[in-house]
Structures are given as C-alpha cells and as structure tokens.
Scaffold this active site. Structure first.
Site, PDB file in Angstrom:
ATOM      1  N   GLU A  18      34.202  49.149  38.459  1.00  0.00           N
ATOM      2  CA  GLU A  18      33.195  49.165  39.520  1.00  0.00           C
ATOM      3  C   GLU A  18      31.879  49.764  39.035  1.00  0.00           C
ATOM      4  O   GLU A  18      30.799  49.292  39.400  1.00  0.00           O
ATOM      5  CB  GLU A  18      33.721  49.953  40.729  1.00  0.00           C
ATOM      6  CG  GLU A  18      34.937  49.348  41.407  1.00  0.00           C
ATOM      7  CD  GLU A  18      34.620  48.115  42.239  1.00  0.00           C
ATOM      8  OE1 GLU A  18      33.442  47.683  42.263  1.00  0.00           O
ATOM      9  OE2 GLU A  18      35.549  47.581  42.864  1.00  0.00           O
TER      10      GLU A  18
ATOM     11  N   ASP B 226      40.786  38.180  39.094  1.00  0.00           N
ATOM     12  CA  ASP B 226      39.678  37.253  39.327  1.00  0.00           C
ATOM     13  C   ASP B 226      38.568  37.267  38.282  1.00  0.00           C
ATOM     14  O   ASP B 226      38.294  36.271  37.613  1.00  0.00           O
ATOM     15  CB  ASP B 226      39.095  37.462  40.730  1.00  0.00           C
ATOM     16  CG  ASP B 226      38.882  38.929  41.099  1.00  0.00           C
ATOM     17  OD1 ASP B 226      39.069  39.809  40.238  1.00  0.00           O
ATOM     18  OD2 ASP B 226      38.512  39.195  42.259  1.00  0.00           O
TER      19      ASP B 226
ATOM     20  N   GLU C 216      39.965  37.414  55.256  1.00  0.00           N
ATOM     21  CA  GLU C 216      40.278  38.069  53.996  1.00  0.00           C
ATOM     22  C   GLU C 216      41.375  37.330  53.245  1.00  0.00           C
ATOM     23  O   GLU C 216      41.276  37.111  52.034  1.00  0.00           O
ATOM     24  CB  GLU C 216      40.680  39.522  54.252  1.00  0.00           C
ATOM     25  CG  GLU C 216      41.058  40.308  53.016  1.00  0.00           C
ATOM     26  CD  GLU C 216      39.891  40.688  52.128  1.00  0.00           C
ATOM     27  OE1 GLU C 216      40.122  41.338  51.093  1.00  0.00           O
ATOM     28  OE2 GLU C 216      38.736  40.350  52.454  1.00  0.00           O
TER      29      GLU C 216
ATOM     30  N   GLU D  78      32.172  35.640  48.155  1.00  0.00           N
ATOM     31  CA  GLU D  78      32.690  34.608  47.243  1.00  0.00           C
ATOM     32  C   GLU D  78      32.529  33.176  47.753  1.00  0.00           C
ATOM     33  O   GLU D  78      32.248  32.256  46.975  1.00  0.00           O
ATOM     34  CB  GLU D  78      34.159  34.895  46.921  1.00  0.00           C
ATOM     35  CG  GLU D  78      34.379  36.134  46.084  1.00  0.00           C
ATOM     36  CD  GLU D  78      34.313  37.421  46.880  1.00  0.00           C
ATOM     37  OE1 GLU D  78      34.191  38.513  46.267  1.00  0.00           O
ATOM     38  OE2 GLU D  78      34.385  37.354  48.135  1.00  0.00           O
TER      39      GLU D  78
ATOM     40  N   THR E 204      29.630  39.541  37.770  1.00  0.00           N
ATOM     41  CA  THR E 204      30.477  39.359  38.946  1.00  0.00           C
ATOM     42  C   THR E 204      29.905  40.030  40.184  1.00  0.00           C
ATOM     43  O   THR E 204      30.382  39.811  41.286  1.00  0.00           O
ATOM     44  CB  THR E 204      31.907  39.856  38.664  1.00  0.00           C
ATOM     45  OG1 THR E 204      32.802  39.336  39.631  1.00  0.00           O
ATOM     46  CG2 THR E 204      31.955  41.375  38.617  1.00  0.00           C
TER      47      THR E 204
END
Length: 546
Positions: free
Chosen positions: A126, A256, A363, A405, A493
C-alpha cells in the site's frame, strides 16, 4: 490427458531460444472523437474532486482518509496524508495547480522514519502504490521540477527495503518502521509482486539499481514457482521460504495487481526479462481455457476462481480490473482473441452496475454456468435465484466502498475501441455517484447497492483511491484522448501515470513450470500440450502470434 511436467519443461528450454523483442501495437484507437457532451461531464468530475477535497481540507487535512458522514478523519495508512499524496497526480491531470502546490509543500514535511500511528505496521504494498507511486508520477507529470518528491519517494523506499531479509527473494508484507523489523506472517502475490513499476522507475530516476533488483527478483521468483494452472500462481506465499501457500487461484484481491504488472512492467521498461510478458500471456491463455465461464442467463462472460480442486463461480469488483488489463495486453501483443474476451468481461462487469437499484456494482457476486454454481459458500437463496434469473448474476456482498475497477476497464474499452457506449456508461456512473454517494458535499460508500432508498446507509470512509483512481478514470474518459494517452503512459495500480517510451515487449516461447495434480480429481479440463513443434508452448491458441 497430458500434463506439462518439469522434465518436459527443461527439455524444451534446451531446444527453444527466447524470441526477440515483439514490436508492440498501439492500444489507443486513432482518431478518437469526443461528443460535445464530454466537456460537461469532464467539468462535473473536476467539481466532484474539488468539492470533496475541499471538505477533506477543512476537517481531515494531513490525515489519510476523510470520514464524510461524521466530518472527521481516519489514519488508515499510517497518518502520512495519503489523500494528499495519492491525489497529486489527479490534481496535475485536471490542471488544479494551486492544490498541487499545496500538496507538494505538505509532502516535504512528511517524516517516514516512523508511523504516525505507533500501533500500526506499515504495508509495503500500500505504501508503494500510493506514496512511492504518487510521488514519482507527480514528479514526472510536472516536468521533474519538484525534487522533494523524488527525495521523499527514495526516503520511504529506503525504509520499505527492510522488508527483504537476508537473501530472501520475497519481501515481508508488513514492517515496523520504528525498529525496521518485518512482521513475520504469510503474504500474497499481490503484496509481493506489485512493486516493479515504482521501484524500477525509482532506480531509473536515482541511478540506484538496488530498488529495481529487489522488486524484480520477487516477481521472477513468483513466476518461477510451479503452478497447477500454467502461469497462474497461487494467491498465498510465505516470504520466509518463498514457497506458495495453498493453491487458490484468482484474479481478485491478493493476486490481482501481480498479474496486472506482469504486462505493464515490460511496457514501461522494454528491456525487461521475457519472464514478465511470457508469464502474463500464459496466465491469460490458461484463464481463457479454464476460468472463463458464461452465465446460463444473459450469456455474460466471467472469470471464475479455482481453489485447487474446484472452480468457484464468484467474481468481485476488485477483479473487474482484468478487462482493462487484458485490453492493454491484447492490444500491445496484437492479439484480437484477448481483446475480444476482455470486452466481454468489461460488459459483464458493467452489467453488475446496470442491474442494481443504484446503478453501482457490488463488492462481490456469483453466477451459474453450464458446469454448475459452486462458490465455496452458501448455495444461492430463492431471492438470489430470482435476481439471477433477471440479471445473470446475484449479489453476495452488497457494499460498495468507492472502488475504481469497473470504471478503469470502461476507460480502457473506450480508448481502445472508440465505442460511445462506454462514454454513456461513464456518464451513468457519474449520475449514480452524485445521486447515491454524495454526503456533506463529499462522497461515501454504501452498504447496499441494490437499495435505492439510502443505499442501506453510508460507509463513513473515503479512501485515498477515490481521488487517485475513481475520479481520474472518469475524468480521463471524457478528456482529450491525446492527453495522458495510454500509448504514452503506463498507469500503476493506483492510477498514477508513468511516462513510457517506445513500445517493445520481450517475450519467450518457453513454457512455465507446473506442479503435480492434487490427489482429488479436478472438475475442469486442463490445457493440452500442442504437438506442433513450431509452437512448443501448450497455449497455441494465443501464443500463435509469436
């Protein structure tokens, strides 16, 4: 059934030399024309950003997240002002120079020697995507004028580098920044494999190769592990041993962005080891053959998960980035098969938006295909089946936490095809966000996307990715396609654009390693090895372009 064994793999390596660079194709459709309405939508997105950021400035400035309902703040990213740093590249893309200059001044005051929340450990992943990526993108976008941003990127990366212990290839996922000690626990391939863009760019800009070497050796290690499904690494990994943990395969959270960066890395750095692009291409081919499923209602195309024994008919908002990633990779490799499937995936993900009362996707969700409905969880209820009979999926997690996304893949689909239906979808999303997510002049998630009467209540948190990703992807969808062209920039990302040079992809014919099959039988066909000596890779349907 033939299984690609490690012995067979070694034999092929002895006789098959890697191919030369592939001259990559353009991703963005030439001559894109925006309708007159695009200017209005673009301006509206800027207003959404400035309004919400103004609330952040008033009640949460210097903290990580705005809490828009209670008009307070949360420090979910160690209290270093994640929203400010994550929002900088969006400010520059939107031309918000005053806000950007304020952000640069703040960035210069951040002390990365310890977490501002002493009880919190630091996430290597992160912190890399939001802080290192945010600093470097803004540094490039503003003409490399703001040297303090490069210094801060290097400062935090120097602390994060303690995640690699001894000769370990794979970094630990969490660190104590006060003691520089890693937290010894299992990690996942997304955490360990989503550092290459940022850390290699940092090496390029500082001249210190160490950053690149650390990040790249982790991905090469993961890509070299044996897999049941070719190219598809298991989600879990143990940094201490470097071994896979379990055999769960997914394009969703925990995996991912590892897959995402496999193709983005060689696009940003053309001289890359062929293992990156080859593994991505192998993973996509394997996914098309084994994970691609079509719903019995509506004919929607989804990617399933695989738990090591069975297919799980589940999807997620997080996983819906895959369509945009496949559009990017398919276009780069001039492969229409990948692009066509990607556009089907984008349509299916958008259907999860179009089918709810709020026009926002959930979600998590599930579906039924010709091979069954197994999800690994509870069987669908009567109300689930009723919803499925109308929409071709049913909701398993009804919340929405401002994720980007679906809008990300919609952006790639627009830029690659020029089909205005993607503009219509983005406009619909803007309307839904303003109607159902606005609170106190800012935006919050909701608990139930299928409840038009208040969305089941707000979720009192605006994570920094709302400013970094959701609003940037919406803005760029309606912006001049030649501004931040996806033929000239690669997005990390977190949607931070990095400047890219000539598009060349280094790729190899050599097949990946596989692991022995589990003792229990699979309920899906494994890819067959092609007997064609010109295409020793078992995935000739896609790799035939090489």
């Amino acid at each position: 059934m033939l299984l690609l064994t490690n012995a067979f793999h070694l034999a092929l390596l002895a006789i098959v030399a890697p191919s030369p660079f592939v001259s990559a194709g353009n991703v963005q459709k030439s001559g894109l024309q925006l309708p007159a309405s695009a200017a209005t939508n673009k301006a509206q997105v800027v207003t959404m950003f400035t309004d919400a950021y103004s609330v952040y400035q008033k009640v949460a400035f210097g903290h990580d997240d705005l809490e828009p309902v209670s008009l307070s703040f949360d420090d979910s990213r160690n209290g270093w002002g994640a929203t400010i740093v994550d929002g900088m590249s969006t400010m520059l893309v939107m031309g918000l120079t005053d806000l950007y200059q304020q952000a640069v001044q703040f960035a210069g005051t951040i002390d990365f020697n310890q977490s501002n929340v002493p009880s919190e450990t630091v996430s290597v992943f992160e912190t890399t995507i939001r802080f290192v990526g945010g600093f470097l993108s803004a540094y490039q976008l503003n003409g490399e004028q703001d040297k303090i941003l490069l210094e801060k990127a290097q400062q935090v990366a120097d602390k994060l580098a303690f995640a690699w212990v001894g000769n370990n290839d794979v970094p630990f996922g969490e660190l104590n920044f006060t003691t520089n000690e890693p937290i010894v626990a299992a990690s996942n391939i997304a955490e360990a494999g989503t550092l290459t863009l940022e850390w290699t760019l940092l090496s390029q800009l500082t001249g210190n190769q160490t950053y690149a070497d650390l990040a790249q050796k982790s991905v090469k290690h993961i890509a070299s592990l044996g897999t049941q499904l070719p190219g598809l690494a298991a989600q879990g990994i143990d940094p201490s041993s470097g071994e896979a943990v379990g055999s769960y395969v997914t394009w969703s959270g925990g995996s991912d962005s590892y897959f995402e960066y496999l193709i983005k890395f060689p696009r940003l750095f053309p001289n890359s080891d062929p293992i990156f692009a080859t593994t991505w291409l192998t993973a996509v081919d394997s996914s098309i053959k084994t994970l691609k499923k079509t719903s019995t209602v509506g004919g929607h195309v989804y990617l399933a998960d695989f738990d090591g024994t069975q297919i799980r008919h589940i999807g997620s908002h997080l996983a819906c980035f895959h369509a945009g990633n496949w559009i990017l990779g398919g276009k780069l490799l001039n492969n229409d098969t990948i692009v066509d499937v990607a556009l089907e995936l984008a349509d299916a993900c958008w259907n999860t938006y179009a089918s709810t009362a709020t026009g926002i996707g959930p979600e998590t969700f599930a579906w039924i295909s010709s091979d069954g409905s197994f999800t690994g969880g509870d069987a669908p209820s009567a109300s689930d089946l009723s919803f499925y009979s109308k929409n071709g999926f049913y909701i398993t997690g009804s919340d929405y936490i401002l994720r980007p996304e679906v809008l990300e893949s919609n952006f790639y689909a627009w830029r690659a095809t020029g089909d205005t239906k993607y503009l219509d979808r983005a406009e619909s999303a803007i309307e839904s966000v303003n109607k159902f997510l606005e609170v106190n002049n800012a935006f919050a998630g909701i608990n139930d996307v299928n409840n038009a009467n208040g969305g089941g209540g707000f979720i009192d948190d605006t994570e920094s990715f709302f400013f970094a990703e959701v609003l940037k992807y919406l803005y760029l969808t309606f912006d001049d396609p030649n501004h931040i062209s996806i033929d000239e920039f690669v997005f990390n990302t977190e949607c931070h654009p990095f400047k890219a040079g000539p598009a060349e992809i280094n790729i190899s014919h050599s097949p990946p390693k596989t692991s022995p099959l589990p003792s229990s039988p699979l309920n899906l066909p494994l890819p067959q090895i092609s007997p064609n000596p010109r295409l020793p890779n078992p995935f000739s349907s896609i790799l035939g372009l090489l």
